[in-house]
Design a protein around this motif. Structure first.
Motif, PDB file in Angstrom:
ATOM      1  N   PHE A 229       0.816  -1.208   0.000  1.00  0.00           N
ATOM      2  CA  PHE A 229       0.000   0.000   0.000  1.00  0.00           C
ATOM      3  C   PHE A 229       0.852   1.262   0.000  1.00  0.00           C
ATOM      4  N   ASP A 230       0.239   2.314  -0.529  1.00  0.00           N
ATOM      5  CA  ASP A 230       0.784   3.662  -0.398  1.00  0.00           C
ATOM      6  C   ASP A 230      -0.353   4.553   0.104  1.00  0.00           C
ATOM      7  N   ARG A 231      -0.462   4.660   1.416  1.00  0.00           N
ATOM      8  CA  ARG A 231      -1.475   5.470   2.100  1.00  0.00           C
ATOM      9  C   ARG A 231      -2.901   4.980   1.811  1.00  0.00           C
ATOM     10  N   PRO A 232      -3.267   3.803   2.316  1.00  0.00           N
ATOM     11  CA  PRO A 232      -4.634   3.303   2.131  1.00  0.00           C
ATOM     12  C   PRO A 232      -5.638   4.157   2.902  1.00  0.00           C
ATOM     13  N   THR A 233      -6.726   4.514   2.248  1.00  0.00           N
ATOM     14  CA  THR A 233      -7.706   5.419   2.855  1.00  0.00           C
ATOM     15  C   THR A 233      -9.048   4.773   3.164  1.00  0.00           C
ATOM     16  N   GLY A 234      -9.415   3.739   2.446  1.00  0.00           N
ATOM     17  CA  GLY A 234     -10.728   3.129   2.649  1.00  0.00           C
ATOM     18  C   GLY A 234     -10.644   1.625   2.716  1.00  0.00           C
ATOM     19  N   VAL A 235     -11.544   1.016   3.485  1.00  0.00           N
ATOM     20  CA  VAL A 235     -11.605  -0.439   3.581  1.00  0.00           C
ATOM     21  C   VAL A 235     -13.060  -0.862   3.685  1.00  0.00           C
ATOM     22  N   ALA A 236     -13.400  -1.978   3.039  1.00  0.00           N
ATOM     23  CA  ALA A 236     -14.762  -2.508   3.082  1.00  0.00           C
ATOM     24  C   ALA A 236     -14.698  -4.028   3.053  1.00  0.00           C
ATOM     25  N   VAL A 237     -15.683  -4.660   3.679  1.00  0.00           N
ATOM     26  CA  VAL A 237     -15.736  -6.121   3.754  1.00  0.00           C
ATOM     27  C   VAL A 237     -17.103  -6.579   3.254  1.00  0.00           C
ATOM     28  N   ASP A 238     -17.117  -7.532   2.302  1.00  0.00           N
ATOM     29  CA  ASP A 238     -18.398  -7.983   1.777  1.00  0.00           C
ATOM     30  C   ASP A 238     -18.962  -9.142   2.593  1.00  0.00           C
ATOM     31  N   ARG A 239     -20.099  -9.658   2.154  1.00  0.00           N
ATOM     32  CA  ARG A 239     -20.826 -10.669   2.922  1.00  0.00           C
ATOM     33  C   ARG A 239     -20.075 -12.002   3.020  1.00  0.00           C
ATOM     34  N   THR A 240     -19.102 -12.220   2.133  1.00  0.00           N
ATOM     35  CA  THR A 240     -18.319 -13.453   2.175  1.00  0.00           C
ATOM     36  C   THR A 240     -16.995 -13.282   2.909  1.00  0.00           C
ATOM     37  N   GLY A 241     -16.701 -12.066   3.367  1.00  0.00           N
ATOM     38  CA  GLY A 241     -15.456 -11.813   4.076  1.00  0.00           C
ATOM     39  C   GLY A 241     -14.329 -11.297   3.215  1.00  0.00           C
ATOM     40  N   MET A 242     -14.573 -11.103   1.909  1.00  0.00           N
ATOM     41  CA  MET A 242     -13.554 -10.528   1.038  1.00  0.00           C
ATOM     42  C   MET A 242     -13.356  -9.059   1.419  1.00  0.00           C
ATOM     43  N   ILE A 243     -12.113  -8.616   1.372  1.00  0.00           N
ATOM     44  CA  ILE A 243     -11.739  -7.290   1.862  1.00  0.00           C
ATOM     45  C   ILE A 243     -11.273  -6.426   0.686  1.00  0.00           C
ATOM     46  N   TYR A 244     -11.776  -5.189   0.638  1.00  0.00           N
ATOM     47  CA  TYR A 244     -11.444  -4.258  -0.437  1.00  0.00           C
ATOM     48  C   TYR A 244     -10.784  -3.027   0.173  1.00  0.00           C
ATOM     49  N   VAL A 245      -9.696  -2.588  -0.447  1.00  0.00           N
ATOM     50  CA  VAL A 245      -8.935  -1.467   0.099  1.00  0.00           C
ATOM     51  C   VAL A 245      -8.703  -0.417  -0.979  1.00  0.00           C
ATOM     52  N   ALA A 246      -9.072   0.829  -0.674  1.00  0.00           N
ATOM     53  CA  ALA A 246      -8.746   1.945  -1.560  1.00  0.00           C
ATOM     54  C   ALA A 246      -7.291   2.329  -1.322  1.00  0.00           C
ATOM     55  N   ASP A 247      -6.443   1.965  -2.271  1.00  0.00           N
ATOM     56  CA  ASP A 247      -4.994   2.181  -2.173  1.00  0.00           C
ATOM     57  C   ASP A 247      -4.699   3.538  -2.808  1.00  0.00           C
ATOM     58  N   TRP A 248      -4.956   4.580  -2.052  1.00  0.00           N
ATOM     59  CA  TRP A 248      -4.999   5.957  -2.552  1.00  0.00           C
ATOM     60  C   TRP A 248      -3.715   6.379  -3.262  1.00  0.00           C
ATOM     61  N   GLY A 249      -2.569   6.205  -2.625  1.00  0.00           N
ATOM     62  CA  GLY A 249      -1.318   6.659  -3.203  1.00  0.00           C
ATOM     63  C   GLY A 249      -0.907   5.893  -4.443  1.00  0.00           C
ATOM     64  N   ASN A 250      -1.352   4.644  -4.562  1.00  0.00           N
ATOM     65  CA  ASN A 250      -1.032   3.835  -5.740  1.00  0.00           C
ATOM     66  C   ASN A 250      -2.110   3.918  -6.822  1.00  0.00           C
ATOM     67  N   GLU A 251      -3.135   4.739  -6.608  1.00  0.00           N
ATOM     68  CA  GLU A 251      -4.212   4.939  -7.594  1.00  0.00           C
ATOM     69  C   GLU A 251      -4.839   3.606  -8.021  1.00  0.00           C
ATOM     70  N   ARG A 252      -5.268   2.804  -7.027  1.00  0.00           N
ATOM     71  CA  ARG A 252      -5.866   1.518  -7.354  1.00  0.00           C
ATOM     72  C   ARG A 252      -6.731   1.034  -6.196  1.00  0.00           C
ATOM     73  N   MET A 253      -7.484  -0.015  -6.453  1.00  0.00           N
ATOM     74  CA  MET A 253      -8.251  -0.683  -5.413  1.00  0.00           C
ATOM     75  C   MET A 253      -7.854  -2.151  -5.422  1.00  0.00           C
ATOM     76  N   GLN A 254      -7.558  -2.683  -4.226  1.00  0.00           N
ATOM     77  CA  GLN A 254      -7.105  -4.066  -4.122  1.00  0.00           C
ATOM     78  C   GLN A 254      -8.123  -4.919  -3.367  1.00  0.00           C
ATOM     79  N   MET A 255      -8.164  -6.188  -3.719  1.00  0.00           N
ATOM     80  CA  MET A 255      -9.028  -7.157  -3.041  1.00  0.00           C
ATOM     81  C   MET A 255      -8.168  -8.194  -2.337  1.00  0.00           C
ATOM     82  N   PHE A 256      -8.580  -8.576  -1.121  1.00  0.00           N
ATOM     83  CA  PHE A 256      -7.888  -9.582  -0.321  1.00  0.00           C
ATOM     84  C   PHE A 256      -8.902 -10.607   0.169  1.00  0.00           C
ATOM     85  N   ASP A 257      -8.419 -11.811   0.440  1.00  0.00           N
ATOM     86  CA  ASP A 257      -9.319 -12.827   0.994  1.00  0.00           C
ATOM     87  C   ASP A 257      -9.458 -12.608   2.503  1.00  0.00           C
TER      88      ASP A 257
END
Length: 342
Positions: A229-257
């Motif tokens: 990450f480069d300064r992550p600003t947002g995080v969200a978790v869906d109904r299955t537990g998958m995790i989403y992160v707004a990777d602000w400094g890297n201009e992208r959104m990442q998904m994690f299990d």
């Protein structure tokens, strides 16, 4: 026969928004909350010299404009700032309680303003400071299953829990880089089990806690490789537990299990929104200008992905502050070979 899972993927759906200081559109959006019937609330931070752009836009996922509320305050060059009830200066986040009321955090005013689902101001609370129940530069917010508000108290490097009326319940976290410590945290979410996820901005990681604030795990490190990450600003978790992160400094959104292992990422797939097309259709010269514009292919990319949220339909909403829009994705269900789901 061995059942083999194929990779989870994100499918781009559409974009919502266009750059506007009022009406259908956004101006430096920083947060989003999903309400009932596909209604969304988008917080616009705008600029110090344009207080008219500081507002909350109400629309639907399909870009039906419903209205806007809250008032901005002019701060550029002003020494004595007067704020009325329901006004905003530096709004940072939005959350909805179980009744659909809208809570807006403001890091300049160090307060939470409360509105009905239709935008009528109904209350406020918050006191600046570092003692229990006091706040300094509030950022992310989310309601838990008990209808209590979890608030990221960014400058105090902690998370505080309040009743929806602002009564202090508990807190966890301190300044630092160790387990359970923070360095200017920002985004927050809870999963179906009540576990709490915090985007630890300056530490370039996400931390997970149980519902009582006990540290469970962390993932991420500084960098630009997948999973970093480069300064992550947002995080969200869906109904299955998958995790989403707004990777602000890297201009992208990442998904994690659910274990925090990297799955996939996207750097954006944006297309012209319905509102954007309406504006272009109203002025044919603007279409011609787009045809000769250099670098227009970069329009699809994220620029300032500052927040992310998910809903129970597996839709993922990424807020782009610099492009004045929201890119909408849908998580694709895992596919299986060998007698499983196809």
């Amino acid at each position: 026969m061995t059942t083999q899972a194929l990779s989870v993927s994100l499918q781009y759906s559409h974009s919502i928004g266009r750059g506007e200081f009022s009406g259908p559109g956004f101006r430096n959006p920083v947060a989003i909350a999903r309400g009932a019937d596909d209604v969304i609330y988008v917080v616009n931070r705008s600029y110090e010299y344009r207080p008219d752009g500081k507002r909350v836009t109400i629309c639907t996922v399909d870009e039906e404009y419903i209205g806007e509320f809250a008032r901005g305050v002019h701060t550029a060059g002003v020494t004595d700032i007067v704020t009325e009830d329901g006004s905003l200066i530096w709004p940072t986040s939005v959350a909805l309680d179980q009744d659909g009321n809208v809570y807006i955090a403001d890091e300049w005013l160090n307060r939470i303003s409360i509105f009905t689902k239709d935008g009528e101001w109904i209350g406020k609370w918050g006191t600046e400071g570092s003692a229990d129940g006091e706040i300094s530069r509030p950022s992310g917010m989310v309601f838990d299953a008990d209808n209590n508000l979890l608030l990221v108290d960014s400058q105090n490097n902690r998370v505080q829990k309040f009743t929806k009326d602002g009564k202090f319940i508990s807190a966890f976290g301190a300044q630092g880089s160790g387990d359970g410590q923070f360095n200017l945290p920002w985004g927050i979410d809870v999963d179906a089990d009540g576990n709490i996820y915090v985007a630890d901005w300056r530490n370039d990681r996400v931390q997970k806690f149980d519902k009582d604030g006990e540290f469970l795990m962390k993932f991420g490190s500084s960098g630009s490789a997948p999973g970093e990450f480069d300064r992550p600003t947002g995080v969200a978790v869906d109904r299955t537990g998958m995790i989403y992160v707004a990777d602000w400094g890297n201009e992208r959104m990442q998904m994690f299990d659910p274990a925090g292992q990297f799955v996939t990422l996207t750097t954006g797939d944006g297309t012209i929104s319905k509102w954007g097309k309406d504006k272009l259709d109203a002025n044919g010269e603007m279409w011609k200008e787009r045809e000769i514009a250099q670098g227009i292919e970069r329009e699809k990319d994220f620029w300032g992905p500052v927040a992310v949220t998910v809903d129970d339909q597996d839709r993922v909403f990424v807020v782009e502050s610099c492009r004045n829009r929201i890119q909408v994705y849908r998580r694709q269900e895992p596919m299986f070979r060998g007698g499983g789901r196809l």
